[in-house]
Design an enzyme around this catalytic site. Structure first.
Site, PDB file in Angstrom:
ATOM      1  N   LYS A   1      -2.659  -3.006   2.443  1.00 43.35           N
ATOM      2  CA  LYS A   1      -2.257  -3.816   3.603  1.00 43.35           C
ATOM      3  C   LYS A   1      -1.099  -3.187   4.381  1.00 43.35           C
ATOM      4  O   LYS A   1      -0.996  -3.356   5.588  1.00 43.35           O
ATOM      5  CB  LYS A   1      -1.895  -5.234   3.149  1.00 43.35           C
TER       6      LYS A   1
ATOM      7  N   TYR B   1      -3.011  -3.862  -3.539  1.00 45.49           N
ATOM      8  CA  TYR B   1      -3.160  -4.721  -2.356  1.00 45.49           C
ATOM      9  C   TYR B   1      -2.093  -4.365  -1.318  1.00 45.49           C
ATOM     10  O   TYR B   1      -2.383  -4.217  -0.123  1.00 45.49           O
ATOM     11  CB  TYR B   1      -3.046  -6.188  -2.785  1.00 45.49           C
TER      12      TYR B   1
END
Ligand code: NAP
Length: 256
Positions: free
Chosen positions: A161, A157
Site C-alpha cells: 500500500k 500489506y
C-alpha cells in the site's frame, strides 16, 4: 434532485464485487456512469450488475484476476470496444495480510504484492494508454492508513500500500499534462467483508479503534463512495497526485 456528476462517463472499478469497490461502482452508476465491474467472482459481479440495471444504470461484468496482466489488458480492450473509451478507473481490488513478519512465507508476501500493487499497476498501465489517446481521465487508487503509517504485523500489506501511494504520485506527475488526474484514497477502518473477516479471525478488534477515533465509529463504505465520486468528477479538476485520508480522524488524533 442533484445533477448526475458522471453522466456520459465510462468507468472501470476493480474489487467491485463487494465492500468499498461495490459501493463505489453503485455510486458511479447512480451518478450516470457506465461501469465495468472487475473481480474474480463472476457471481458477485452479476449481483452488483443486476442492482445497477434495476436502478436504470449500465454495467458490464468483467471477471478477472488483477494479477494476470494479459487478462487485465483483455478487460480494458473489452470495455473500449463496448464504450469507446474509459474516463475513470478505480483500483479497489485488494487483500489484507496480517502476520508476524518472521512467519510471513514467500508466497503470502508475493500474494499481497501481486494483488495490491501489481494489479493496480497493470490496470493503471492499460487504462492509462487509453486515457492518453483521449487526453482525459481520472484514476483513483485505494491505499490505506498502512500507506504511510507503521502498524505491527502488516509488513507485506504496508509495503504494497505504501507503493500504491508512490505509484499514484509518479503517475500523477507523468500524466497530468495529458489531462489525466491520478489520486489516492486511503481509507481508515471501514466496515466491509474484509474487515469482518479480520474481526472473525481475531486479527482486529473494533473497540480500541472506535475509542481512538474522534468520530467514535468505524467507517462505512458510503464514507468512501462519496469522495470517490468527487475525485472522479470535474469538481476536483485541480486535485492531482493527492492522498485523501478518510478515517474519522483516527490518524490525526494526538492523545492515545
Ligand atoms: P473486500 O470487501 O474483501 O473486497 C475486496 C474486493 O477485491 C472483492 O471484490 C474481491 O473479489 C476483489 N479482489 C481480491 N483479490 C482480487 C484479485 N486477485 N483479482 C481481482 N479482484 C480481487 O475488501 P474491502 O474492505 O472493500 O477493500 C477494498 C480495498 O480497500 C482494498 O484494496 C483494501 O486493501 C482497501 N482498504 C480497506 C480498508 C477497510 O477497512 N476495509 C481500509 C483501508 C484500505 P474476489 O475475491 O472475488 O476477487
Amino acid at each position: 434532485m442533484q445533477s448526475q456528476r458522471l453522466i456520459g462517463r465510462s468507468a472501470i472499478v476493480t474489487g467491485a464485487g463487494r465492500g468499498i469497490g461495490r459501493a463505489i461502482a453503485l455510486a458511479y452508476a447512480r451518478e450516470g456512469a457506465r461501469v465495468a465491474l472487475v473481480s474474480r467472482s463472476a457471481e458477485e459481479l452479476t449481483t452488483v450488475a443486476a442492482e445497477i440495471s434495476a436502478n436504470g444504470g449500465i454495467a458490464l461484468v468483467c471477471p478477472c484476476d488483477v494479477r494476470d496482466s494479459a487478462a487485465v489488458n483483455a478487460v480494458v480492450a473489452t470495455v473500449v470496444a463496448a464504450w469507446g473509451t474509459i474516463d475513470a478507473l478505480v483500483n479497489s481490488a485488494g487483500i489484507p495480510m496480517v502476520a508476524p513478519t518472521v512467519e510471513l512465507s514467500d508466497e503470502r508476501w508475493q500474494q499481497a504484492i501481486d494483488i495490491n500493487l501489481n494489479g493496480t499497476f497493470y490496470f493503471c498501465r492499460a487504462v492509462g494508454a487509453v486515457m492518453l489517446e483521449h487526453q482525459f481521465g481520472t484514476i483513483i487508487n485505494i491505499g490505506s492508513l498502512h500507506s504511510f503509517q507503521g502498524i505491527p504485523m502488516r509488513a507485506a500489506y504496508a509495503a504494497s500500500k505504501g507503493a500504491v501511494l508512490q505509484l499514484t504520485r509518479s503517475l500523477a506527475t507523468e500524466w497530468a499534462p495529458h489531462g489525466i488526474r491520478v489520486n489516492c484514497i486511503s481509507p481508515g477502518w471501514i466496515r466491509t467483508p474484509l474487515q469482518d473477516s479480520l474481526v472473525a479471525q481475531g486479527k482486529l478488534d473494533r473497540a480500541p479503534i472506535i475509542a481512538r477515533t474522534p468520530a467514535r465509529r468505524v467507517g462505512e463504505v458510503a464514507d468512501i463512495a462519496g469522495p470517490a465520486v468527487f475525485l472522479a468528477s470535474d469538481e476536483s479538476s485541480f486535485i492531482i497526485g493527492e492522498q485523501l485520508v478518510i478515517d474519522g480522524g483516527w490518524g490525526i488524533y494526538g492523545f492515545l
